[in-house]
Scaffold this motif. Structure first.
Motif, short mmCIF file in Angstrom:
data_model
loop_
_atom_site.label_atom_id
_atom_site.label_comp_id
_atom_site.label_asym_id
_atom_site.label_seq_id
_atom_site.Cartn_x
_atom_site.Cartn_y
_atom_site.Cartn_z
N TRP A 145 39.44 41.00 59.82
CA TRP A 145 39.98 42.35 59.67
C TRP A 145 39.18 43.19 58.67
O TRP A 145 39.58 44.30 58.33
N ASN A 146 38.04 42.65 58.17
CA ASN A 146 37.19 43.41 57.25
C ASN A 146 37.97 43.94 56.06
O ASN A 146 37.91 45.13 55.73
N ILE A 147 38.74 43.07 55.43
CA ILE A 147 39.49 43.47 54.24
C ILE A 147 39.11 42.54 53.09
O ILE A 147 38.58 41.46 53.30
N VAL A 148 39.38 43.00 51.88
CA VAL A 148 39.09 42.24 50.68
C VAL A 148 40.42 41.82 50.05
O VAL A 148 41.25 42.68 49.72
N LEU A 149 40.65 40.51 49.93
CA LEU A 149 41.85 39.97 49.31
C LEU A 149 41.56 39.67 47.83
O LEU A 149 40.54 39.06 47.51
N VAL A 150 42.45 40.10 46.94
CA VAL A 150 42.27 39.89 45.51
C VAL A 150 43.55 39.24 44.97
O VAL A 150 44.62 39.84 45.02
N ALA A 151 43.43 37.99 44.49
CA ALA A 151 44.54 37.31 43.81
C ALA A 151 44.17 37.21 42.33
O ALA A 151 43.15 36.64 41.99
N SER A 152 44.99 37.79 41.45
CA SER A 152 44.61 37.86 40.03
C SER A 152 45.73 37.34 39.14
O SER A 152 46.91 37.41 39.49
#
Length: 956
Positions: A320-327
């Protein structure tokens, strides 16, 4: 300054250069020892800090894996859902067109019927208004195009998308590739973005009465967008500790999810927040583009004097051309880090003298080694020079020979291909390009396997290359594939070129195109071996194929079934309606028979109204039974020929090789004898020549009759398999498993008698007996003082259709005194697809009663999140097929992790079936599974042994 090398000074220069390099390395080594001493004290504190950070990063990676697993679960279903939707729409369109054609073609001219069909399809819209039906003839002329009627009656044959793909040709190829239609991908302008093409998936099918290609399609990005929205809402609620959360951005910088600032969602990150926040988000997108990973950043929140240092796991979700960020914030680990920074300086001063001593020794050894190496290297260079001079002389001698060979290579009418010893293509001639369609620059450097047609198996090529290695050459006919995808026969000769020392240098292949000769042979064979009326193999070709499949069956130890079928009272149709109608009926019968068999099987017409079906590769006699029944059912449907509607029935005789005959003629004779016996039995039936099927039928009848008396004879038993809490290792429940022990006979396992019980309806009284016995046994265990557990009972579809099933469950619970919450009703995923309203009503009644519902074999058939939402299940049972390879298959671990994540979010308890080893037990605990069941804990036990097992555990 330019150095001039000669044989005299080469050795000196080489020695000098080697000394400089080695001394430099020795000094560098001494300096490195000094640097190691200086930095050693820093390493101690760094390790402790790194351990803390690693733990933090592991948490982030675990959360990210779970999120990606969930998004994978959503994404992989997108295209299959779209495909099913397109098939349903085209099925509706084809049904509409056929209905209009069937009813109106007798009343109106063809042009009026066509116009009526098109006018009916034209206004239909679906998929939020994007979907419509289009139609074209097989020459590419548009017949129906609702979104642009101006293009109707014009040719779209050369219409291409922005990749150069011919859209109409691709659609037609998909439609003609299968009688049921096919799918085609291309790019076109979407309503949301009319200036840029997007990927589109279309399904097309041929409307045979007019030869039209009718289709519809939709844009994949629209369906992916819906799944993306679902995933974002799931991630919004996903929390990790006190400071952890997920955020999502698109690759172009649009903020899709920001739980701490939801008002920024939908906006470009460059338009919100401080410059510092914008720089951080830009780094996140860049890191995702490089494959993802960990990053740390410091952020000053508005209105606060302090700063927050956070660690983030960045990953790009490519579909899906998305950036996942878990912080997560680093505040939790900072306090313990400062303690380790003051203890390492005392050891530095004692090590400095040793660094100088090591450096001096290293320089002395290096000088000696350099002198020896320089002398050895000079000898090698002199030998290499002599070898180059000899090779140059050999090249001059062969130049003339190569020039002549090149002329022959270029002018030959045969295709020529030259490879190296590793079979990489080095050169091809113009004839190769003319025959195959490949240019030289498209094949050089590749292997000849790129031309493979797929018609020859690995054994053919292994034998071919074995002959080449033994004899130096091979010749024969072979099928290869042209650049346009078409396959063609060729006469190929491969020759090996050796060096003077006997080593393989090249392989040279020359070939001639045999396409025209093969086509002439096929036309002759068609006339000699096929029935002209139906196009089926005639008696001659049937005998040949029977001999071949019988020989193969003998090698593979398999059976061949021959079904001879004769149309009952077909003569009456010829006599009353004429031979023209009779011939059309025979063609219709042939068409239906072809749809019922596999590609490896044969359908033949012997003459008149007699057909033969040959089934190959059977493992046992009973496998011919379903085909015979399908033939009876298929021919029972009416045939519409002109204005006549006719019903016809067949009589079928079945004979088997090698049980009934050892040659084709005898096999056909025995099958015909069985066919006549079927006619004698009343027609519209089938008979086996061999007795094996009767034995099978007798055994099945024996099981059915035995089941009808099993309850009265007290032959049924219940065994119980414990279910273990993986965290406490206590028994929390068990599953009741049915066994049948006939008198004076071996025990019959459930897989043999349960299907028969369901088919005959005996499962209803047997299932009620199981429910009563299971609840009664649970009450007896309670009376014995065993700690209370729950009881899982399997329920079949016929039981759920019974109107009073919920009342029977309530009555059983009241009679035994068992609380409803301790009873767990297990159903399989196939139950969820049954549209019978009685099943839904029964499940709702069980939930209202307080009984727990368990979804068995989750993930193996029709798993859908919507079912988990619509039916209020309490337990998900993970099928044993995912558990059995858990310790060897990373894909199974990811799948179980995704299932557990779904269950956790829906507050469902999870049970893993088929746990058979300690390794599987440990992995399931680490993944967070609640309960385990399998031979690792215990086999299914009779009631008394199960009670003893629970008492022993309580004592332990």
């Amino acid at each position: 300054m330019k150095l001039k090398l000669t044989n005299d000074n080469l050795k000196r220069y080489h020695l000098l250069g080697t000394l400089v390099v080695v001394v430099t390395l020795a000094l560098t080594l001494a300096a490195s020892f000094l640097w190691i001493g200086i930095t050693e004290h820093r390493e101690i504190t760094r390790r402790f800090e790194q351990n803390q950070r690693d733990h933090l990063h592991d948490r982030l990676e675990t959360e990210m894996d779970a999120a990606v697993g969930y998004l994978d679960f959503l994404e992989v279903r997108t295209e299959s859902v779209l495909r099913q939707a397109l098939r349903e729409k085209i099925a509706m369109a084809m049904q509409t067109a056929r209905a209009i054609h069937t009813h109106e073609s007798k009343l109106h001219p063809e042009a009026a019927v066509k116009r009526l069909i098109l006018d009916t399809l034209r206004p239909q819209r679906f998929f939020d208004g994007r979907g419509y039906f289009f139609a074209q003839d097989q020459q590419g002329v548009s017949i129906l195009l609702p979104i642009n009627p101006a293009l109707e009656n014009t040719s779209l044959w050369d219409n291409r998308d922005d990749t150069g793909h011919y859209i109409t040709r691709g659609l037609l190829e998909a439609a003609l590739g299968s009688a049921d239609g096919g799918f085609s991908r291309y790019r076109w302008y979407s309503p949301d973005n009319p200036r840029e093409m997007s990927e589109k998936l279309a399904f097309v099918q041929i409307f045979k009465p007019y030869g039209w290609m009718i289709g519809t399609g939709d844009y994949l990005e629209q369906w992916h967008a819906a799944r993306l929205r679902e995933g974002l809402e799931r991630l919004r609620a996903w929390k990790s500790g006190d400071t952890g959360h997920f955020s999502v951005m698109s690759l172009d910088g649009r903020i899709l999810l920001e739980p701490l600032a939801p008002h920024n969602e939908g906006r470009d990150y460059r338009q919100v927040g401080s410059a510092e926040e914008q720089a951080i988000r830009r780094r996140m997108i860049e890191l995702a583009g490089q494959g993802g990973g960990l990053m740390e950043y410091t952020l000053r929140r508005p209105g606060s004097e302090g700063v927050d240092t956070r660690s983030a796991m960045i990953r790009r979700f490519a579909p899906w051309n998305i950036v996942l960020v878990a912080s997560l914030s680093n505040r939790e680990i900072q306090a313990a880090i400062d303690i380790e920074r003051t203890t390492a300086w005392s050891s530095l001063s004692s090590r400095l003298p040793y660094a100088g001593l090591v450096a001096a020794l290293a320089i002395a050894v290096a000088i000696l080694a350099s002198a020896l190496f320089s002398r050895w290297m000079s000898g090698l260079l002199q030998g290499y020079k002599r070898s180059l001079e000899a090779h140059a002389q050999a090249l001059e001698q062969t130049t003339g020979e190569l020039h002549l060979a090149g002329h022959v290579f270029q002018s030959s009418k045969e295709g020529i291909l030259i490879t190296d010893a590793e079979r990489r293509i080095l050169a091809v001639n113009p004839a190769f390009t003319e025959i195959s369609g490949y240019r030289a620059d498209e094949v050089i450097g590749r292997c000849p396997e790129m031309l493979s047609s797929g018609r020859h198996d690995a054994e053919f090529y292994r034998s071919m290359w074995e002959t080449i290695h033994e004899n130096g050459s091979w010749s024969g006919e072979i099928w290869n594939r042209r650049r346009d995808g078409s396959i063609f026969p060729e006469l190929l000769q491969i020759t090996t070129v050796y060096s003077p020392g006997g080593e393989v240098l090249h392989y040279v292949g020359t070939f001639l195109d045999l396409t025209e000769r093969k086509e002439a042979e096929d036309r002759i064979r068609q006339l000699a071996e096929f029935d002209p009326l139906t196009g089926l193999p005639n008696r001659s070709l049937l005998s040949d194929r029977l001999a071949q499949v019988m020989a193969r069956a003998e090698r593979e130890n398999r059976l061949v079934a021959t079904l001879v079928l004769d149309l009952d009272r077909f003569k009456n149709i010829n006599d009353s309606l004429g031979h023209t109608v009779g011939d059309q009926l025979l063609q219709g019968v042939a068409a239906r028979l072809l749809k019922l068999v596999r590609q490896s099987d044969t359908v033949s017409r012997l003459g008149g109204d007699e057909f033969v079906v040959v089934l190959t590769g059977l493992e046992h006699t009973a496998q011919a039974l379903p085909v015979a029944r399908k033939i009876l059912d298929a021919l029972a449907a009416p045939f519409e020929i002109g204005e006549h509607e006719m019903l016809i029935t067949p009589s079928i005789g079945i004979a088997l090789y090698p049980d009934n005959a050892g040659d084709p003629e005898t096999l056909l004779k025995h099958a015909e004898a069985a066919m006549y016996h079927a006619k004698h039995q009343g027609r519209n039936t089938f008979q086996f020549f061999a007795p094996e099927f009767n034995l099978w039928a007798t055994e099945r009848l024996h099981i059915e009759n035995g089941l009808r008396h099993a309850l009265a004879r007290d032959e049924l038993q219940l065994h119980f398999q414990p279910q273990i809490d993986l965290s406490t290792r206590h028994i929390v429940g068990c599953e009741a498993l049915l066994r049948w022990q006939p008198a004076e006979e071996p025990m019959v396992m459930p897989d043999r008698f349960i299907p028969i019980a369901e088919e005959t309806g005996l499962i209803v009284p047997i299932g009620q007996w199981v429910l009563e016995q299971a609840c009664g046994q649970l009450a007896r265990w309670d009376a014995e003082g065993i700690p209370p557990i729950h009881m899982a009972v399997n329920v079949a579809v016929p039981q759920l259709r019974q109107p009073g099933f919920v009342d029977k469950v309530r009555h059983t619970l009241e009679q035994t005194g068992i609380a409803p919450s301790r009873l767990e009703i297990e159903v399989t995923e196939s139950v969820l697809l049954d549209k019978d309203e009685r099943i839904s009503t029964t499940l709702e009644g069980l939930v209202a009663l307080g009984v727990k519902l368990s979804l068995d074999d989750f993930g193996t058939g029709y798993a859908s999140l919507s079912y988990l939402r619509n039916f209020r299940f309490n337990v998900l049972k993970i099928d044993r097929s995912f558990v059995m390879e858990l310790h060897r298959n990373e894909a199974d671990i990811k799948l179980i992790r995704a299932i557990l994540s779904i269950a956790r979010d829906l507050s469902l308890q999870t049970v893993a079936e088929g746990v058979e080893s300690e390794v599987q037990d440990v992995i399931l605990q680490e993944l967070g599974c609640h309960i385990g069941q399998g031979y690792h804990f215990s086999r299914p036990l009779p009631a008394d042994r199960m009670g003893e097992f629970m008492r022993q555990q309580r004592g332990a």
